[in-house]
Design a protein around this motif. Structure first.
Motif, short mmCIF file in Angstrom:
data_model
loop_
_atom_site.label_atom_id
_atom_site.label_comp_id
_atom_site.label_asym_id
_atom_site.label_seq_id
_atom_site.Cartn_x
_atom_site.Cartn_y
_atom_site.Cartn_z
N ILE A 258 -2.76 9.77 -8.30
CA ILE A 258 -2.16 9.69 -9.64
C ILE A 258 -0.64 9.82 -9.55
CG2 ILE A 258 -1.91 10.95 -11.84
CD1 ILE A 258 -4.96 11.62 -11.54
N ASN A 259 -0.18 10.78 -8.79
CA ASN A 259 1.27 11.00 -8.66
C ASN A 259 1.95 9.87 -7.90
OD1 ASN A 259 1.07 13.38 -10.11
ND2 ASN A 259 0.79 14.63 -8.30
N ALA A 260 1.29 9.31 -6.90
CA ALA A 260 1.85 8.17 -6.18
C ALA A 260 1.97 6.95 -7.09
CB ALA A 260 1.00 7.84 -4.95
N ARG A 261 0.99 6.78 -7.96
CA ARG A 261 1.05 5.66 -8.93
C ARG A 261 2.23 5.81 -9.88
NH1 ARG A 261 -4.76 3.23 -10.57
NH2 ARG A 261 -3.34 1.76 -11.56
N GLN A 262 2.54 7.04 -10.23
CA GLN A 262 3.68 7.27 -11.12
C GLN A 262 5.00 6.98 -10.41
OE1 GLN A 262 3.03 11.28 -12.52
NE2 GLN A 262 1.59 10.61 -14.09
N THR B 53 -10.00 16.98 -5.67
CA THR B 53 -9.00 17.04 -6.74
C THR B 53 -7.61 16.81 -6.19
OG1 THR B 53 -10.38 18.49 -8.09
CG2 THR B 53 -8.01 18.54 -8.52
N GLY B 54 -7.32 17.40 -5.03
CA GLY B 54 -6.01 17.20 -4.40
C GLY B 54 -5.75 15.75 -4.07
N ALA B 55 -6.74 15.07 -3.51
CA ALA B 55 -6.58 13.65 -3.17
C ALA B 55 -6.42 12.80 -4.43
CB ALA B 55 -7.78 13.15 -2.35
N ARG B 56 -7.22 13.08 -5.44
CA ARG B 56 -7.09 12.33 -6.70
C ARG B 56 -5.73 12.55 -7.34
NH1 ARG B 56 -13.02 13.45 -9.49
NH2 ARG B 56 -14.18 11.88 -8.29
N SER B 57 -5.26 13.78 -7.32
CA SER B 57 -3.94 14.08 -7.91
C SER B 57 -2.83 13.38 -7.15
CB SER B 57 -3.69 15.59 -7.90
OG SER B 57 -4.60 16.25 -8.76
N ARG B 58 -2.94 13.33 -5.85
CA ARG B 58 -1.92 12.64 -5.06
C ARG B 58 -1.86 11.15 -5.41
NH1 ARG B 58 0.39 15.74 -1.03
NH2 ARG B 58 -0.83 17.55 -0.34
N VAL C 59 6.26 11.12 -0.89
CA VAL C 59 5.94 12.55 -0.96
C VAL C 59 5.59 12.87 -2.41
CG1 VAL C 59 6.85 14.88 -0.65
CG2 VAL C 59 7.50 13.07 0.94
N VAL C 60 4.37 13.35 -2.62
CA VAL C 60 3.93 13.75 -3.95
C VAL C 60 3.14 15.04 -3.85
CG1 VAL C 60 3.89 11.40 -4.92
CG2 VAL C 60 1.84 12.32 -3.82
N GLU C 61 3.02 15.73 -4.95
CA GLU C 61 2.27 16.98 -5.01
C GLU C 61 0.77 16.70 -5.15
OE1 GLU C 61 3.45 20.14 -4.66
OE2 GLU C 61 5.34 19.16 -4.14
N VAL D 27 0.85 -1.18 0.00
CA VAL D 27 0.00 0.00 0.00
C VAL D 27 0.89 1.24 0.00
CG1 VAL D 27 -1.80 1.26 1.22
CG2 VAL D 27 -1.78 -1.25 1.28
N VAL D 28 0.73 2.06 -1.01
CA VAL D 28 1.50 3.30 -1.10
C VAL D 28 0.61 4.44 -0.63
CG1 VAL D 28 2.65 4.92 -2.66
CG2 VAL D 28 2.97 2.46 -2.95
N CYS D 29 1.08 5.13 0.40
CA CYS D 29 0.36 6.28 0.97
C CYS D 29 0.99 7.55 0.43
CB CYS D 29 0.48 6.30 2.48
SG CYS D 29 -0.12 4.83 3.27
N ALA D 30 0.19 8.42 -0.11
CA ALA D 30 0.68 9.67 -0.68
C ALA D 30 0.78 10.73 0.43
CB ALA D 30 -0.24 10.13 -1.80
N THR D 31 1.52 10.38 1.48
CA THR D 31 1.68 11.27 2.63
C THR D 31 2.82 10.79 3.52
OG1 THR D 31 0.54 12.29 4.51
CG2 THR D 31 0.03 9.99 4.06
N THR D 32 3.36 11.71 4.30
CA THR D 32 4.29 11.34 5.37
C THR D 32 3.69 11.71 6.73
OG1 THR D 32 5.44 13.46 5.24
CG2 THR D 32 6.33 11.64 3.90
#
Length: 171
Positions: free
Chosen positions: A60-64, A53-58, A36-38, A4-9
């Motif tokens: 997407i960026n975590a998947r990348q 939108t912020g959560a969705r973008s995070r 850490v992602v934008e 599980v990748v969490c887009a947060t620290t």
């Protein structure tokens, strides 16, 4: 074991995610990796749409950043109509789950500073004297006399966002 990748620290967000996955899939069912992602939105999002939108973008960026995970999870906190709340977005290779957390009405003295351009976390740290309060109990812990915390409210929203992944009717 799920990766599980969490887009947060943020520890309160990570703890909520870990506990929710353990509650749904069993203790020890996942390995959490923090990245850490934008978010693509301001530090303090306003409104339902900007916050989601912020959560969705995070996600997407975590998947990348970590394309080989089993799940990607993001929690974005925002302010809407005088209250703070969060959006949780979870994706796997096949689907997405989303849930909005409970809302906490904020006092006008706090809202004025946030509307003037300050983020809620630093305003609450200044108000309470608790350093980095957003990484701890948060405003919700202060205003509920510790009965709820950021992590406890996030936990509920993560469980709700996980519902499409473990219920066959969603597929």
């Amino acid at each position: 074991m799920y990766h599980v990748v969490c887009a947060t620290t943020n520890p309160s967000k990570i703890n909520a995610i870990l506990q929710a996955f353990h509650d749904i899939y069993g203790e020890g069912s996942c390995h959490i990796e923090s990245v850490v992602v934008e978010s693509g939105v301001p530090e303090q999002p306003f409104g339902n749409i900007e916050t989601r939108t912020g959560a969705r973008s995070r996600v997407i960026n975590a998947r990348q950043v970590r394309p080989k995970a089993d799940f990607w999870v993001a929690i974005e906190a925002g302010i809407d109509e005088g209250s703070t709340f969060s959006w949780v977005v979870i994706e796997n290779q096949a689907q997405r789950g989303e849930a909005r957390s409970a809302t906490l009405p904020l006092p006008e003295v706090i809202l004025q500073k946030v509307k003037a351009g300050e983020a809620l976390g630093p305003v609450m740290s200044e108000y309470t004297g608790i350093d980095k309060i957003g990484r701890k109990e948060g405003a919700i812990g202060v205003f509920t006399a510790g009965k709820l915390t950021r992590s406890s409210v996030y936990h509920q929203a993560v469980v709700l966002a996980l519902s499409p992944f473990h219920n066959e009717i969603y597929r």
